[in-house]
Design a protein around this motif. Structure first.
Motif, PDB file in Angstrom:
ATOM      1  N   GLY A  68      91.633  94.379  79.377  1.00  0.00           N
ATOM      2  CA  GLY A  68      90.329  94.392  80.012  1.00  0.00           C
ATOM      3  C   GLY A  68      89.244  93.853  79.097  1.00  0.00           C
ATOM      4  N   PRO A  69      87.992  93.815  79.582  1.00  0.00           N
ATOM      5  CA  PRO A  69      86.885  93.287  78.775  1.00  0.00           C
ATOM      6  C   PRO A  69      86.720  94.058  77.470  1.00  0.00           C
ATOM      7  CG  PRO A  69      86.204  93.708  81.054  1.00  0.00           C
ATOM      8  CD  PRO A  69      87.548  94.328  80.883  1.00  0.00           C
ATOM      9  N   THR A  70      86.418  93.347  76.410  1.00  0.00           N
ATOM     10  CA  THR A  70      86.133  93.993  75.131  1.00  0.00           C
ATOM     11  C   THR A  70      84.708  94.526  75.142  1.00  0.00           C
ATOM     12  OG1 THR A  70      87.663  92.596  73.911  1.00  0.00           O
ATOM     13  CG2 THR A  70      85.917  93.640  72.642  1.00  0.00           C
ATOM     14  N   ILE A  71      84.557  95.803  74.812  1.00  0.00           N
ATOM     15  CA  ILE A  71      83.220  96.390  74.661  1.00  0.00           C
ATOM     16  C   ILE A  71      82.745  96.080  73.245  1.00  0.00           C
ATOM     17  CG2 ILE A  71      81.957  98.574  74.455  1.00  0.00           C
ATOM     18  CD1 ILE A  71      83.670  99.679  76.689  1.00  0.00           C
ATOM     19  N   THR A  72      81.618  95.400  73.147  1.00  0.00           N
ATOM     20  CA  THR A  72      81.048  95.042  71.851  1.00  0.00           C
ATOM     21  C   THR A  72      79.696  95.724  71.720  1.00  0.00           C
ATOM     22  OG1 THR A  72      82.162  92.911  71.926  1.00  0.00           O
ATOM     23  CG2 THR A  72      80.397  93.149  70.328  1.00  0.00           C
ATOM     24  N   ALA A  73      79.504  96.467  70.632  1.00  0.00           N
ATOM     25  CA  ALA A  73      78.275  97.236  70.463  1.00  0.00           C
ATOM     26  C   ALA A  73      77.966  97.386  68.987  1.00  0.00           C
ATOM     27  CB  ALA A  73      78.426  98.613  71.115  1.00  0.00           C
ATOM     28  N   GLN A  74      76.822  98.015  68.703  1.00  0.00           N
ATOM     29  CA  GLN A  74      76.468  98.392  67.350  1.00  0.00           C
ATOM     30  C   GLN A  74      76.410  99.909  67.249  1.00  0.00           C
ATOM     31  OE1 GLN A  74      72.896  95.672  66.961  1.00  0.00           O
ATOM     32  NE2 GLN A  74      73.658  95.520  64.870  1.00  0.00           N
ATOM     33  N   GLN A  75      76.572 100.390  66.025  1.00  0.00           N
ATOM     34  CA  GLN A  75      76.545 101.828  65.769  1.00  0.00           C
ATOM     35  C   GLN A  75      75.313 102.462  66.393  1.00  0.00           C
ATOM     36  OE1 GLN A  75      77.359 102.833  61.681  1.00  0.00           O
ATOM     37  NE2 GLN A  75      76.109 104.662  61.787  1.00  0.00           N
ATOM     38  N   ASN A  76      75.535 103.587  67.066  1.00  0.00           N
ATOM     39  CA  ASN A  76      74.512 104.396  67.737  1.00  0.00           C
ATOM     40  C   ASN A  76      74.056 103.824  69.072  1.00  0.00           C
ATOM     41  OD1 ASN A  76      74.478 106.411  65.728  1.00  0.00           O
ATOM     42  ND2 ASN A  76      73.088 105.178  64.473  1.00  0.00           N
ATOM     43  N   ASP A  77      74.680 102.739  69.533  1.00  0.00           N
ATOM     44  CA  ASP A  77      74.383 102.258  70.883  1.00  0.00           C
ATOM     45  C   ASP A  77      74.945 103.227  71.918  1.00  0.00           C
ATOM     46  OD1 ASP A  77      73.163 100.035  69.857  1.00  0.00           O
ATOM     47  OD2 ASP A  77      74.731  98.610  70.452  1.00  0.00           O
ATOM     48  N   THR A  78      74.352 103.196  73.090  1.00  0.00           N
ATOM     49  CA  THR A  78      74.860 103.953  74.237  1.00  0.00           C
ATOM     50  C   THR A  78      75.646 103.016  75.137  1.00  0.00           C
ATOM     51  OG1 THR A  78      73.030 105.555  74.200  1.00  0.00           O
ATOM     52  CG2 THR A  78      74.210 105.290  76.281  1.00  0.00           C
ATOM     53  N   ILE A  79      76.849 103.426  75.482  1.00  0.00           N
ATOM     54  CA  ILE A  79      77.710 102.653  76.381  1.00  0.00           C
ATOM     55  C   ILE A  79      77.680 103.299  77.759  1.00  0.00           C
ATOM     56  CG2 ILE A  79      80.028 101.763  76.793  1.00  0.00           C
ATOM     57  CD1 ILE A  79      78.718 100.720  74.213  1.00  0.00           C
ATOM     58  N   ILE A  80      77.415 102.496  78.774  1.00  0.00           N
ATOM     59  CA  ILE A  80      77.465 102.964  80.156  1.00  0.00           C
ATOM     60  C   ILE A  80      78.458 102.089  80.907  1.00  0.00           C
ATOM     61  CG2 ILE A  80      76.206 103.310  82.304  1.00  0.00           C
ATOM     62  CD1 ILE A  80      73.689 103.783  80.678  1.00  0.00           C
TER      63      ILE A  80
END
Length: 585
Positions: A68-80
């Motif tokens: 599936g799609p890769t979730i890319t974020a930075q530390q302390n981000d909120t994922i919805i």
């Protein structure tokens, strides 16, 4: 004080300068809030016909793809993630593997433990914070759906202005998997049948969703002549394009249903620098051993002959699997043509039954200097888990301390929070087994076990030691590798040993200086692994073997801690068992 350094400002400019100065102070005070972002995803989970290894079968996809799609974020981000279940006839749940869910235990995504499953045709919103940089995973946690293709990666970077303790030019992500042609329903039916029908060895190994099954080996002619097509673009080999002289960070993960794997890039060394989101004191390998649920970062420099391409291979270790071919990809040196095959045969794999190099890698993984989280010097409680194969009323099961785990109809987190004591067994499971008299190297005369859905209640903020003890299965001379994964926490890996754990002498050998922290760890054949963690995350958390069939057959437990500190449960996690109609705003 904030205003201790103020200076007198000429009246004509004072208002503008003071305004700008105050804006700077506000930005300084709110810096962390400015950095954190909200990352929104809308996913539809559904069945589609795909051919990951050239044989067409029903695969669970996210927005049409697997992985599936890769979730890319930075530390302390909120994922919805707004997840719509389009499977029509099946429930679903997704676990965010390695994300501790601090303050959001109900979004861990473990059906039967933290939530009711997501019903067909409905949309469920997961919302959580990724509080540490690193390499993580997500995958189905309902039945055995993970091995049907429902999985992907979570890549969390450092905040702006911070850097890793190593350098590289490019960042790439690779998920390794094994692949079965039978549906998960067929496999589950066999595992629950009398007589027992084992799932067998996988038909293929996939490198980031791509493998190659030899269609000529099909023993039953297909009604559809196109069911297995070696020219299908779905099963083109995975290719990684490398610029000569550049260094690549490869984030390599395993989500196998059964297999322990070795991974190598022909002719290239790999420097291990991260494991399960924690920095590793660097060490070099030619073969990287991975167990289901583990993630690693390795540095690879494209420093070989640039006029040719090189093989990327994965192979099964720990199991005799002559019918499962290696997973093959290509390390392509730019500007060579991506379809140009390497001029060599794929490199030979490590011997499948040689545990020495696998044990050596386990011992080599230490926390990196400067990034050591020192464990508590002693624990408040020690629990020894003996992993055995047993029978219950004629069914073959896996057990922990002679107890095989069974999920209740009402999720534990809800039952514990709402004090529904009658929905699961209130008798605590055993903390150990008969150390003195149990012989781990023989097939036991009495193979009967019991079944329970009781939980281990841990004192909040206490320090807990877990000893994973491996033993013989019901087949003579067979002890399997079990990768154990803990939800909601990281743990310190204090040590590994061969044979039976000595409760008096082996703790004296623990590494309390620079142990690595992980969320998934193997227990090797006829050996033991010692872990330590703090029960400091309020919730109900699964701890289980990450092999799909083994967890399905009862190889797991649940820890409960700090339930009185869990916040108000969202109504979205309810709707099954005795939670129907329970929620009142």
């Amino acid at each position: 004080m904030l205003f201790s350094n103020m200076v007198l400002i000429p009246k004509c400019k004072s208002r503008v300068i003071l305004f700008l100065w105050l804006l700077g102070i506000i930005a300084l005070l709110n810096g962390s809030a400015v950095e954190a972002r909200i990352r929104r995803y809308k996913w539809e989970v559904k069945y589609e016909y795909k051919s990951p290894d050239c044989l067409k079968k029903l695969v669970i996809t996210i927005n049409g793809g697997t992985p599936g799609p890769t979730i890319t974020a930075q530390q302390n981000d909120t994922i919805i993630v707004e997840l719509t279940n389009g499977l029509l006839t099946e429930n679903v749940a997704i676990h965010w593997h390695g994300i501790r869910q601090i303050g959001t235990p109900w979004f861990d995504g473990t059906e039967g433990v933290t939530q009711c499953p997501i019903l067909p045709g409905t949309t469920f919103k997961y919302q959580f914070v990724v509080d540490r940089a690193g390499t993580y995973l997500y995958h189905a946690h309902y039945g055995m759906q993970r091995e049907a293709g429902l999985y992907g990666s979570i890549i969390v970077g450092l905040p702006d202005g911070k850097s890793e303790p190593f350098t590289y030019d490019y960042d790439r992500n690779i998920i390794l998997n094994d692949w079965y042609h039978k549906s998960t329903y067929e496999q589950a039916a066999g595992l629950s049948a009398i007589p027992f029908q084992w799932v067998g060895e996988p038909q293929s190994l996939l490198i980031h969703g791509r493998g190659k099954f030899n269609c000529s080996t099909l023993t039953t002619p297909s009604l559809d002549a196109g069911i297995c097509n070696a020219t299908n673009p779905d099963c083109e080999p995975f290719r990684l394009i490398a610029v000569p002289g550049k260094t690549y960070r490869l984030r390599i993960s395993s989500l196998t249903a059964l297999s322990a794997l070795s991974f190598q890039i022909e002719g290239h060394n790999m420097t291990v620098v991260e494991a399960d989101g924690h920095y590793v004191e660097p060490f070099v390998v030619q073969n990287l051993f991975l167990y289901s649920g583990e993630t690693y970062s390795v540095l690879v420099k494209a420093d070989q002959d640039p006029t040719r391409n090189y093989w990327i291979t994965s192979n099964i270790v720990g199991r005799s699997a002559p019918n499962t071919p290696p997973g093959l990809g290509v390390f392509v040196y730019y500007p060579n043509h991506p379809r140009r095959s390497p001029p060599t045969t794929p490199p030979p794999p490590p011997l499948w039954n040689n545990t020495d190099p696998r044990l050596a890698q386990s011992h080599a993984i230490k926390a990196r200097q400067g990034y050591i989280h020192t464990p508590p010097s002693r624990s408040d409680r020690v629990i020894v888990f003996l992993n055995t194969q047993n029978t219950i009323n004629g069914n073959v099961r896996w057990s922990v301390n002679n107890v095989s785990f069974a999920l209740p109809h009402t999720p534990y987190l809800i039952a514990l929070k709402e004090n529904l004591t009658h929905v699961f067994d209130q008798t605590p499971p055993p903390d150990g087994y008969d150390f003195q008299n149990y012989d781990i190297r023989i097939v036991q005369e009495n193979r009967n076990a019991t079944s329970s859905n009781g939980v281990y209640r841990l004192n909040f903020n206490s320090t807990v030691d877990i000893i994973l003890q491996n033993a013989n299965s019901m087949s003579l001379g067979t002890s399997e590798t079990h990768p154990w994964h803990l939800h909601g926490h990281d743990f310190w890996v204090l040590g590994y040993g061969e044979g039976k754990f000595d409760v008096f002498n082996d703790p004296k050998k623990y590494n309390l200086v620079n142990p690595i922290m992980k969320n998934t760890v193997p227990v090797h054949p006829y050996g033991w692994t010692a872990l330590r963690f703090r029960a400091d995350n309020p919730g109900a958390w699964a701890f289980h073997c990450h092999i799909e069939s083994h967890f399905y057959m009862g190889m797991g437990v649940v820890f409960a801690e700090g339930i009185d500190k869990v916040g108000k449960l969202p109504s979205s996690v309810m709707g099954c068992g005795e939670t129907q109609g329970l929620y009142r705003p």
